[in-house]
Design a protein around this motif. Structure first.
Motif, short mmCIF file in Angstrom:
data_model
loop_
_atom_site.label_atom_id
_atom_site.label_comp_id
_atom_site.label_asym_id
_atom_site.label_seq_id
_atom_site.Cartn_x
_atom_site.Cartn_y
_atom_site.Cartn_z
N VAL A 1 0.84 -1.20 0.00
CA VAL A 1 0.00 0.00 0.00
C VAL A 1 0.88 1.25 0.00
O VAL A 1 2.00 1.22 0.51
CB VAL A 1 -0.96 0.01 1.21
CG1 VAL A 1 -1.94 -1.16 1.14
CG2 VAL A 1 -0.19 -0.04 2.52
N PRO A 2 0.37 2.36 -0.55
CA PRO A 2 1.18 3.58 -0.57
C PRO A 2 1.33 4.24 0.81
O PRO A 2 2.30 4.94 1.05
CB PRO A 2 0.44 4.50 -1.54
CG PRO A 2 -0.92 3.94 -1.67
CD PRO A 2 -0.85 2.49 -1.33
N TRP B 1 6.54 -4.81 8.04
CA TRP B 1 5.15 -5.04 7.70
C TRP B 1 4.32 -5.07 8.97
O TRP B 1 4.82 -5.26 10.07
CB TRP B 1 4.95 -6.32 6.89
CG TRP B 1 5.22 -7.60 7.61
CD1 TRP B 1 4.36 -8.28 8.43
CD2 TRP B 1 6.43 -8.37 7.59
NE1 TRP B 1 4.96 -9.42 8.92
CE2 TRP B 1 6.23 -9.49 8.42
CE3 TRP B 1 7.65 -8.22 6.95
CZ2 TRP B 1 7.21 -10.45 8.62
CZ3 TRP B 1 8.63 -9.17 7.15
CH2 TRP B 1 8.41 -10.28 7.97
N THR B 2 3.01 -4.88 8.78
CA THR B 2 2.05 -4.93 9.88
C THR B 2 1.11 -6.09 9.62
O THR B 2 0.63 -6.26 8.49
CB THR B 2 1.24 -3.61 9.94
OG1 THR B 2 2.14 -2.53 10.15
CG2 THR B 2 0.20 -3.65 11.05
N VAL B 3 0.85 -6.88 10.64
CA VAL B 3 -0.08 -8.00 10.51
C VAL B 3 -1.43 -7.57 11.06
O VAL B 3 -1.53 -7.03 12.17
CB VAL B 3 0.40 -9.23 11.30
CG1 VAL B 3 -0.61 -10.38 11.18
CG2 VAL B 3 1.77 -9.68 10.82
N LEU B 4 -2.46 -7.79 10.27
CA LEU B 4 -3.85 -7.63 10.71
C LEU B 4 -4.53 -8.97 10.54
O LEU B 4 -4.03 -9.85 9.82
CB LEU B 4 -4.57 -6.57 9.87
CG LEU B 4 -3.97 -5.16 9.89
CD1 LEU B 4 -4.75 -4.25 8.94
CD2 LEU B 4 -3.96 -4.58 11.29
N LEU B 5 -5.65 -9.15 11.17
CA LEU B 5 -6.49 -10.32 10.93
C LEU B 5 -7.71 -9.83 10.17
O LEU B 5 -8.39 -8.89 10.62
CB LEU B 5 -6.90 -10.98 12.25
CG LEU B 5 -5.74 -11.46 13.12
CD1 LEU B 5 -6.27 -12.06 14.43
CD2 LEU B 5 -4.87 -12.46 12.38
N ILE C 1 0.30 -5.93 5.66
CA ILE C 1 0.40 -4.74 4.82
C ILE C 1 1.79 -4.16 4.95
O ILE C 1 2.38 -4.16 6.04
CB ILE C 1 -0.69 -3.70 5.16
CG1 ILE C 1 -0.66 -3.30 6.64
CG2 ILE C 1 -2.07 -4.21 4.76
CD1 ILE C 1 -1.62 -2.18 7.01
N SER C 2 2.33 -3.70 3.85
CA SER C 2 3.65 -3.09 3.85
C SER C 2 3.68 -1.95 2.85
O SER C 2 2.79 -1.84 1.98
CB SER C 2 4.73 -4.13 3.54
OG SER C 2 4.52 -4.69 2.26
N GLN C 3 4.70 -1.15 2.96
CA GLN C 3 4.88 0.00 2.08
C GLN C 3 5.13 -0.46 0.65
O GLN C 3 6.01 -1.30 0.40
CB GLN C 3 6.06 0.84 2.57
CG GLN C 3 6.29 2.11 1.78
CD GLN C 3 5.18 3.12 2.02
OE1 GLN C 3 4.76 3.33 3.14
NE2 GLN C 3 4.70 3.74 0.96
N ALA C 4 4.36 0.07 -0.29
CA ALA C 4 4.59 -0.24 -1.71
C ALA C 4 5.92 0.37 -2.13
O ALA C 4 6.27 1.47 -1.71
CB ALA C 4 3.45 0.32 -2.56
N GLN C 5 6.66 -0.36 -2.94
CA GLN C 5 7.93 0.13 -3.45
C GLN C 5 7.67 1.07 -4.62
O GLN C 5 6.77 0.84 -5.42
CB GLN C 5 8.79 -1.05 -3.90
CG GLN C 5 9.12 -2.03 -2.80
CD GLN C 5 9.85 -1.37 -1.64
OE1 GLN C 5 10.80 -0.62 -1.85
NE2 GLN C 5 9.39 -1.61 -0.43
N PRO C 6 8.42 2.15 -4.71
CA PRO C 6 8.24 3.07 -5.84
C PRO C 6 8.47 2.36 -7.16
O PRO C 6 9.36 1.51 -7.26
CB PRO C 6 9.29 4.16 -5.62
CG PRO C 6 10.01 3.83 -4.38
CD PRO C 6 9.52 2.53 -3.85
#
Length: 135
Positions: A89-90, A116-120, A129-134
């Motif tokens: 994600v951006p 990254w962040t873990v959600l359920l 979710i993690s930062q999208a690479q440019p």
């Protein structure tokens, strides 16, 4: 000259879809459709005509969210996972906030540190979710 290709045991396949089970396939499809900026397609019926599988198409791949009465969420992190989603994600903070609004929860255990962040998701299955690479 013979241009026949010899079979080397490999296939020229591509992934058509991923099937993901949940206690409520429609709810999970709506969650991921919102997360991916998409919509839920026409549902697929079971043998009795009841809608049970809900597609979300991203590019050339469909994710089919299937309602299963016998579904049980994994006991994560206590159990190994056969599968989970990773979303780039951006803006991680904004995505986390929106996914929590959509029904995700955030477990205390966060093995990704700053990566990254873990959600359920609403079915109880991990989604990272993690930062999208440019690009």
């Amino acid at each position: 000259m013979n241009t026949t290709t010899h079979n080397t045991g490999t296939l020229d396949g591509s992934v058509l879809s991923h099937a993901i089970w949940a206690d409520d396939g429609r709810r999970l499809a709506e969650f991921y459709a919102a997360a991916l900026g998409n919509s839920v397609g026409e549902p697929y019926p079971d043998e009795h005509g009841n809608a049970v599988a809900y597609p979300v198409t991203v590019g050339n791949t469909a994710y089919i969210f299937y309602t299963s009465a016998s579904f049980t969420a994994p006991d994560w992190p206590g159990q190994d996972l056969p599968f989970h989603m990773d979303l780039a994600v951006p803006d991680v903070a904004a995505a986390e906030k929106r996914l929590l609004e959509l029904g995700a929860t955030k477990p205390d255990f966060q093995p990704g540190g700053e990566h990254w962040t873990v959600l359920l998701d609403p079915s109880g299955q991990p989604v990272c979710i993690s930062q999208a690479q440019p690009s």
